[in-house]
Design a protein around this motif. Structure first.
Motif, PDB file in Angstrom:
ATOM      1  N   ALA A  96       0.812  -1.213   0.000  1.00  0.00           N
ATOM      2  CA  ALA A  96       0.000   0.000   0.000  1.00  0.00           C
ATOM      3  C   ALA A  96       0.850   1.270   0.000  1.00  0.00           C
ATOM      4  O   ALA A  96       0.339   2.347  -0.291  1.00  0.00           O
ATOM      5  CB  ALA A  96      -0.938   0.005   1.197  1.00  0.00           C
ATOM      6  N   GLU A  97       2.124   1.151   0.323  1.00  0.00           N
ATOM      7  CA  GLU A  97       3.011   2.316   0.381  1.00  0.00           C
ATOM      8  C   GLU A  97       3.922   2.412  -0.840  1.00  0.00           C
ATOM      9  O   GLU A  97       4.879   3.168  -0.843  1.00  0.00           O
ATOM     10  CB  GLU A  97       3.843   2.254   1.658  1.00  0.00           C
ATOM     11  CG  GLU A  97       2.996   2.341   2.915  1.00  0.00           C
ATOM     12  CD  GLU A  97       3.800   2.189   4.186  1.00  0.00           C
ATOM     13  OE1 GLU A  97       4.897   1.591   4.163  1.00  0.00           O
ATOM     14  OE2 GLU A  97       3.321   2.677   5.223  1.00  0.00           O
ATOM     15  N   LEU A 125       5.202  14.091  -5.986  1.00  0.00           N
ATOM     16  CA  LEU A 125       4.511  14.878  -4.954  1.00  0.00           C
ATOM     17  C   LEU A 125       3.097  14.360  -4.722  1.00  0.00           C
ATOM     18  O   LEU A 125       2.648  14.249  -3.572  1.00  0.00           O
ATOM     19  CB  LEU A 125       4.479  16.359  -5.339  1.00  0.00           C
ATOM     20  CG  LEU A 125       5.802  17.110  -5.233  1.00  0.00           C
ATOM     21  CD1 LEU A 125       5.669  18.505  -5.823  1.00  0.00           C
ATOM     22  CD2 LEU A 125       6.284  17.160  -3.796  1.00  0.00           C
ATOM     23  N   ALA A 126       2.395  14.027  -5.791  1.00  0.00           N
ATOM     24  CA  ALA A 126       1.038  13.492  -5.654  1.00  0.00           C
ATOM     25  C   ALA A 126       1.065  12.144  -4.943  1.00  0.00           C
ATOM     26  O   ALA A 126       0.204  11.863  -4.101  1.00  0.00           O
ATOM     27  CB  ALA A 126       0.387  13.355  -7.036  1.00  0.00           C
ATOM     28  N   LEU A 127       2.057  11.321  -5.237  1.00  0.00           N
ATOM     29  CA  LEU A 127       2.182  10.020  -4.564  1.00  0.00           C
ATOM     30  C   LEU A 127       2.479  10.206  -3.075  1.00  0.00           C
ATOM     31  O   LEU A 127       1.886   9.527  -2.234  1.00  0.00           O
ATOM     32  CB  LEU A 127       3.265   9.174  -5.227  1.00  0.00           C
ATOM     33  CG  LEU A 127       2.945   8.676  -6.639  1.00  0.00           C
ATOM     34  CD1 LEU A 127       4.175   8.041  -7.270  1.00  0.00           C
ATOM     35  CD2 LEU A 127       1.771   7.717  -6.644  1.00  0.00           C
ATOM     36  N   GLY A 131       0.511   9.092   0.757  1.00  0.00           N
ATOM     37  CA  GLY A 131       1.176   8.216   1.709  1.00  0.00           C
ATOM     38  C   GLY A 131       2.103   7.194   1.079  1.00  0.00           C
ATOM     39  O   GLY A 131       2.570   6.264   1.752  1.00  0.00           O
ATOM     40  N   ILE A 132       2.395   7.360  -0.187  1.00  0.00           N
ATOM     41  CA  ILE A 132       3.318   6.446  -0.873  1.00  0.00           C
ATOM     42  C   ILE A 132       4.744   6.765  -0.430  1.00  0.00           C
ATOM     43  O   ILE A 132       5.145   7.930  -0.413  1.00  0.00           O
ATOM     44  CB  ILE A 132       3.171   6.574  -2.404  1.00  0.00           C
ATOM     45  CG1 ILE A 132       1.757   6.214  -2.838  1.00  0.00           C
ATOM     46  CG2 ILE A 132       4.231   5.747  -3.121  1.00  0.00           C
ATOM     47  CD1 ILE A 132       1.342   4.784  -2.576  1.00  0.00           C
ATOM     48  N   LYS A 133       5.481   5.733  -0.079  1.00  0.00           N
ATOM     49  CA  LYS A 133       6.856   5.915   0.402  1.00  0.00           C
ATOM     50  C   LYS A 133       7.921   5.515  -0.614  1.00  0.00           C
ATOM     51  O   LYS A 133       9.072   5.909  -0.484  1.00  0.00           O
ATOM     52  CB  LYS A 133       7.043   5.106   1.676  1.00  0.00           C
ATOM     53  CG  LYS A 133       6.206   5.638   2.811  1.00  0.00           C
ATOM     54  CD  LYS A 133       6.524   4.965   4.107  1.00  0.00           C
ATOM     55  CE  LYS A 133       5.834   5.742   5.190  1.00  0.00           C
ATOM     56  NZ  LYS A 133       5.110   5.059   6.144  1.00  0.00           N
ATOM     57  N   GLN A 134       7.526   4.713  -1.604  1.00  0.00           N
ATOM     58  CA  GLN A 134       8.507   4.272  -2.593  1.00  0.00           C
ATOM     59  C   GLN A 134       7.866   4.222  -3.973  1.00  0.00           C
ATOM     60  O   GLN A 134       6.761   3.701  -4.134  1.00  0.00           O
ATOM     61  CB  GLN A 134       9.055   2.891  -2.242  1.00  0.00           C
ATOM     62  CG  GLN A 134      10.127   2.403  -3.203  1.00  0.00           C
ATOM     63  CD  GLN A 134      10.663   1.034  -2.809  1.00  0.00           C
ATOM     64  OE1 GLN A 134       9.914   0.141  -2.438  1.00  0.00           O
ATOM     65  NE2 GLN A 134      11.968   0.889  -2.876  1.00  0.00           N
ATOM     66  N   LYS A 177      12.906   4.482  -5.870  1.00  0.00           N
ATOM     67  CA  LYS A 177      13.284   5.699  -5.140  1.00  0.00           C
ATOM     68  C   LYS A 177      12.396   5.821  -3.915  1.00  0.00           C
ATOM     69  O   LYS A 177      11.170   5.661  -4.007  1.00  0.00           O
ATOM     70  CB  LYS A 177      13.082   6.927  -6.036  1.00  0.00           C
ATOM     71  CG  LYS A 177      13.357   8.250  -5.362  1.00  0.00           C
ATOM     72  CD  LYS A 177      13.091   9.385  -6.340  1.00  0.00           C
ATOM     73  CE  LYS A 177      13.354  10.736  -5.747  1.00  0.00           C
ATOM     74  NZ  LYS A 177      13.124  11.819  -6.721  1.00  0.00           N
ATOM     75  N   MET A 178      12.997   6.093  -2.778  1.00  0.00           N
ATOM     76  CA  MET A 178      12.230   6.415  -1.582  1.00  0.00           C
ATOM     77  C   MET A 178      11.763   7.868  -1.696  1.00  0.00           C
ATOM     78  O   MET A 178      12.545   8.742  -2.038  1.00  0.00           O
ATOM     79  CB  MET A 178      13.081   6.217  -0.322  1.00  0.00           C
ATOM     80  CG  MET A 178      13.527   4.778  -0.091  1.00  0.00           C
ATOM     81  SD  MET A 178      12.183   3.576   0.003  1.00  0.00           S
ATOM     82  CE  MET A 178      11.409   4.085   1.533  1.00  0.00           C
ATOM     83  N   LEU A 179      10.497   8.074  -1.441  1.00  0.00           N
ATOM     84  CA  LEU A 179       9.928   9.429  -1.586  1.00  0.00           C
ATOM     85  C   LEU A 179       9.909  10.147  -0.235  1.00  0.00           C
ATOM     86  O   LEU A 179       9.924   9.575   0.802  1.00  0.00           O
ATOM     87  CB  LEU A 179       8.506   9.343  -2.147  1.00  0.00           C
ATOM     88  CG  LEU A 179       8.389   8.660  -3.511  1.00  0.00           C
ATOM     89  CD1 LEU A 179       6.935   8.611  -3.939  1.00  0.00           C
ATOM     90  CD2 LEU A 179       9.224   9.399  -4.556  1.00  0.00           C
TER      91      LEU A 179
END
Length: 179
Positions: A96-97, A125-127, A131-134, A177-179
């Motif tokens: 989910a992330e 940025l939208a991701l 709550g997206i981390k990667q 990439k980790m966001l």
């Protein structure tokens, strides 16, 4: 094309499907059909890169699929599509992330104007806001431009994958990439 190109970025809407489909076809063929058209390429394009498929992606744009468009002088010149909740290979982050950057296409005449960088940054940025981390993506080994672009955008090569196109096996590199 020389000089600065003014462009805007916006979310795609259903009415964008025809122009977006044509852009997808043009960029896909320019990228992958570098030696001409062979049966596997023709079959893939005619089966997969259709107006119906683009319309379906746009219809999903309110859920997990997000599509941003870049326009210059009211002409579509690029797009970025992401799908959240899509796990990458060999990832230790919760599904989910994670999100896949499914496509980042820029019309070849508009390379070098920051369009791809802007689309990718806005998508990231939208991701992050979701709550997206990667973020992760795959790149065909024959796409030298993309293989250079993503590391400059802080993506690291993490794996190799195989894309099946008909009977052909196409090698890809996985970047994340980790966001």
């Amino acid at each position: 094309m020389s000089g600065h190109v003014a462009f805007t970025v916006r979310k795609a809407v259903a009415a964008d499907a025809p122009a977006l489909t044509v852009l997808i076809l043009q960029v896909w063929l320019d990228t992958y059909a570098v030696h001409g058209i062979r049966p596997a390429i023709a079959a893939y394009v005619l089966d997969e890169l259709t107006l119906a498929r683009t319309s379906a992606y746009l219809a999903q744009a309110q859920t997990h699929t997000h599509i941003l468009l870049a326009e210059a002088d009211q002409h579509l010149v690029g797009y970025c599509q992401t799908t959240s909740g899509k796990p990458g290979p060999q990832s230790t982050i919760a599904d989910a992330e994670q999100a896949e950057v499914d496509h980042l296409y820029v019309h070849p005449r508009f390379f070098g104007h920051g369009i791809g960088q802007r689309l990718l940054a806005d998508a990231e940025l939208a991701l992050q806001a979701q709550g997206i981390k990667q973020a992760w993506l795959s790149v065909w080994v024959g796409n030298a431009r993309a293989l250079q672009f993503y590391p400059r955008a802080a993506y690291q090569e993490t794996a190799v994958s195989i894309f099946q196109m008909g009977e052909e096996k196409i090698e890809n590199r996985i970047f994340s990439k980790m966001l």
